[in-house]
Scaffold this motif. Structure first.
Motif, PDB file in Angstrom:
ATOM      1  N   ILE A 219      39.288  43.885  34.016  1.00  0.00           N
ATOM      2  CA  ILE A 219      38.910  42.882  32.752  1.00  0.00           C
ATOM      3  C   ILE A 219      38.654  41.458  32.865  1.00  0.00           C
ATOM      4  O   ILE A 219      38.295  40.895  32.059  1.00  0.00           O
ATOM      5  CB  ILE A 219      39.920  43.345  31.542  1.00  0.00           C
ATOM      6  CG1 ILE A 219      41.217  42.851  32.079  1.00  0.00           C
ATOM      7  CG2 ILE A 219      40.133  44.910  31.291  1.00  0.00           C
ATOM      8  CD1 ILE A 219      41.768  41.594  31.499  1.00  0.00           C
ATOM      9  N   ASP A 220      38.756  40.962  34.279  1.00  0.00           N
ATOM     10  CA  ASP A 220      38.726  39.625  34.485  1.00  0.00           C
ATOM     11  C   ASP A 220      38.403  39.264  35.859  1.00  0.00           C
ATOM     12  O   ASP A 220      38.902  40.184  36.992  1.00  0.00           O
ATOM     13  CB  ASP A 220      40.038  38.790  34.163  1.00  0.00           C
ATOM     14  CG  ASP A 220      39.785  37.414  34.182  1.00  0.00           C
ATOM     15  OD1 ASP A 220      39.909  36.854  33.052  1.00  0.00           O
ATOM     16  OD2 ASP A 220      39.740  36.835  35.190  1.00  0.00           O
ATOM     17  N   HIS A 221      37.424  38.533  36.098  1.00  0.00           N
ATOM     18  CA  HIS A 221      36.905  38.199  37.566  1.00  0.00           C
ATOM     19  C   HIS A 221      37.962  37.387  38.498  1.00  0.00           C
ATOM     20  O   HIS A 221      37.793  37.534  39.638  1.00  0.00           O
ATOM     21  CB  HIS A 221      35.665  37.745  37.782  1.00  0.00           C
ATOM     22  CG  HIS A 221      34.354  38.362  37.152  1.00  0.00           C
ATOM     23  ND1 HIS A 221      34.259  39.818  37.501  1.00  0.00           N
ATOM     24  CD2 HIS A 221      33.382  38.179  36.385  1.00  0.00           C
ATOM     25  CE1 HIS A 221      33.127  40.107  37.101  1.00  0.00           C
ATOM     26  NE2 HIS A 221      32.672  39.181  36.214  1.00  0.00           N
ATOM     27  N   SER A 222      38.938  37.054  37.578  1.00  0.00           N
ATOM     28  CA  SER A 222      39.867  35.953  38.395  1.00  0.00           C
ATOM     29  C   SER A 222      41.366  36.498  38.403  1.00  0.00           C
ATOM     30  O   SER A 222      41.894  36.763  39.202  1.00  0.00           O
ATOM     31  CB  SER A 222      39.746  34.491  37.694  1.00  0.00           C
ATOM     32  OG  SER A 222      40.669  33.817  38.278  1.00  0.00           O
ATOM     33  N   LYS A 223      41.696  36.565  37.001  1.00  0.00           N
ATOM     34  CA  LYS A 223      43.264  37.162  36.914  1.00  0.00           C
ATOM     35  C   LYS A 223      43.438  38.540  37.059  1.00  0.00           C
ATOM     36  O   LYS A 223      42.448  39.413  36.812  1.00  0.00           O
ATOM     37  CB  LYS A 223      43.732  36.776  35.317  1.00  0.00           C
ATOM     38  CG  LYS A 223      45.179  37.048  34.976  1.00  0.00           C
ATOM     39  CD  LYS A 223      45.664  36.415  33.855  1.00  0.00           C
ATOM     40  CE  LYS A 223      46.778  36.944  33.460  1.00  0.00           C
ATOM     41  NZ  LYS A 223      47.276  36.190  32.157  1.00  0.00           N
ATOM     42  N   SER A 224      44.287  39.090  38.062  1.00  0.00           N
ATOM     43  CA  SER A 224      44.561  40.472  38.159  1.00  0.00           C
ATOM     44  C   SER A 224      45.022  41.196  36.984  1.00  0.00           C
ATOM     45  O   SER A 224      45.879  40.529  35.980  1.00  0.00           O
ATOM     46  CB  SER A 224      45.624  40.660  39.268  1.00  0.00           C
ATOM     47  OG  SER A 224      46.920  40.341  38.723  1.00  0.00           O
ATOM     48  N   GLY A 225      44.834  42.400  36.792  1.00  0.00           N
ATOM     49  CA  GLY A 225      45.323  43.322  35.731  1.00  0.00           C
ATOM     50  C   GLY A 225      46.972  43.575  36.049  1.00  0.00           C
ATOM     51  O   GLY A 225      47.658  43.747  35.072  1.00  0.00           O
ATOM     52  N   ALA A 226      47.111  43.310  37.193  1.00  0.00           N
ATOM     53  CA  ALA A 226      48.655  43.487  37.461  1.00  0.00           C
ATOM     54  C   ALA A 226      49.643  42.427  36.794  1.00  0.00           C
ATOM     55  O   ALA A 226      50.714  42.677  36.506  1.00  0.00           O
ATOM     56  CB  ALA A 226      48.902  43.391  39.041  1.00  0.00           C
ATOM     57  N   VAL A 227      49.147  41.449  36.817  1.00  0.00           N
ATOM     58  CA  VAL A 227      49.803  40.313  36.070  1.00  0.00           C
ATOM     59  C   VAL A 227      50.174  40.789  34.387  1.00  0.00           C
ATOM     60  O   VAL A 227      51.129  40.365  34.009  1.00  0.00           O
ATOM     61  CB  VAL A 227      49.116  39.119  36.037  1.00  0.00           C
ATOM     62  CG1 VAL A 227      49.896  38.024  34.999  1.00  0.00           C
ATOM     63  CG2 VAL A 227      48.909  38.334  37.625  1.00  0.00           C
TER      64      VAL A 227
END
Length: 390
Positions: A82-90
């Motif tokens: 859902i984001d090119h930078s921030k991981s879904g894991a966060v």
């Protein structure tokens, strides 16, 4: 020290469409969907579910307070980020209330992502035996209404807790893998839907399986007779069977019967969910161990992972003593039985209801979604997630 799958969880949205009804609406013989590709139902994600919430809901079932203290690595495998930078894991890390002293990353290679995550997790636990790693395979497969790939859509997530002395499956070390730069399936960053060369992709899937299987036999000396079952990545449930049939004649008749029966069992959940990309191989494994009561501890299970583009891997694991005690079979049966069947018209309306892409603020009605963790809206270009259990 043995390392492997200690726990496994699964989540799929509360809505689905029957493939017979979809076939009729598309002027297609129902058997083309139910037999030809082997799909019975297709899970549909409402606007309040995305790859992050699906993953968090899958993990929520299996993570205890004790696990939260031990998890120091979250690896999110997806091709529906859902984001090119921030991981879904966060995001998942926060939604689950995990400790701050942890790594959290996202990995990508089409449907192979969760397998890469498991191998990474295995290495981490080998260096830190007291640690546990949360691996997530979460995706929403979208090809569009009235497209050739529509019948192979789906939505869901599998969560795996990787650790030492695992309760369910000990991973063996003789894995083999293969990479080749091909264009059988891809989704450019400007496109909401994937592009696929279907015939070519099917051919490459089978070719990759044949190559890694030959590598594996040469490396280990093991044969089909040494396996209780082989689980496959399932973009649709007939795909794995096509690959298995290319090597099944290597086996004696009793081994053929066992492998084919267990293959069919391994597809039961996938038939009712559809393609979940990175999670589909592990949904197949979950279906096998929860639905096949004749499996015994010590049985060797093979895994074929394939991610278009393309990377393939064959690896193995051994079922552990009393592995059944670590399963959530009743909970998953309840998950399926509580789902709501949609008409084709309802499915098309929900499918077409998408999030704004222009930065607009939106508030979503999470009361209509029974999932504990939901997407509540977007504000200032930031997705707003809630855990109803907090």
């Amino acid at each position: 020290m043995e390392i492997g799958i200690d726990k496994i969880g699964f989540y799929t949205p509360h809505q689905y469409v029957d493939m017979n009804n979809l076939a009729v609406a598309r002027n297609v013989e129902p058997e083309k969907f139910t037999i030809g590709i082997g799909q019975e139902e297709m899970a549909l994600a409402p606007i309040t579910q995305d790859s992050v919430t699906l993953a968090a809901n899958a993990a929520l079932q299996i993570i205890s307070e004790e696990d939260k203290k031990a998890i120091d690595f979250v690896i999110f495998g997806t091709e529906s980020g859902i984001d090119h930078s921030k991981s879904g894991a966060v995001y998942v890390h926060k939604l689950l209330g995990l400790k701050p002293q942890a790594r959290a990353i996202e990995v990508k290679q089409a449907c192979y992502g969760a397998t890469a995550a498991i191998q990474m997790a295995k290495g981490h636990v080998a260096l830190h035996p007291e640690s546990k790693v949360l691996v997530l395979g979460s995706d929403i497969a979208r090809y569009g209404l009235n497209t050739s790939g529509e019948a192979t859509q789906g939505a869901g997530a599998v969560a795996l807790l990787i650790g030492a002395n695992p309760g369910i499956l000990a991973l063996e070390n003789e894995d083999v893998y293969l990479t080749n730069d091909i264009m059988d399936f891809w989704r450019p960053i400007y496109s909401e839907q994937a592009f696929v060369d279907g015939k070519f992709s099917n051919e490459q899937y089978i070719l990759f399986f044949q190559k890694v299987w030959e590598q594996y036999k040469e490396k280990t000396g093991l044969q089909l007779a040494d396996f209780e079952a082989i689980c496959y990545h399932l973009p649709y449930t007939k795909m794995g069977l096509k690959a298995l049939r290319t090597v099944i004649d290597e086996a004696e008749e009793q081994d053929k019967e066992r492998l084919l029966e267990n293959y069919k069992t391994s597809t039961q959940y996938n038939r009712r969910v559809g393609n979940i990309y990175t999670g589909s191989l592990y949904l197949s494994f979950l279906s096998l161990i929860e639905q096949q009561e004749r499996l015994k501890a010590g049985s060797r299970i093979g895994f074929f992972s394939y991610g278009s583009g393309a990377v393939g891997e064959f690896f193995t694991g051994v079922l552990q003593p009393n592995y059944q005690a670590h399963l959530n079979t009743e909970q998953h049966a309840k998950l399926f039985s509580s789902r709501e069947e949609l008409s084709v018209e309802q499915y098309e309306e929900i499918f077409s209801n998408t999030l704004p892409t222009d930065g607009s603020t939106i508030e979503l009605d999470v009361k209509q979604d029974p999932a504990p963790i939901c997407l509540a809206g977007i504000t200032d270009n930031k997705r707003q997630y809630i855990n109803k259990l907090d």
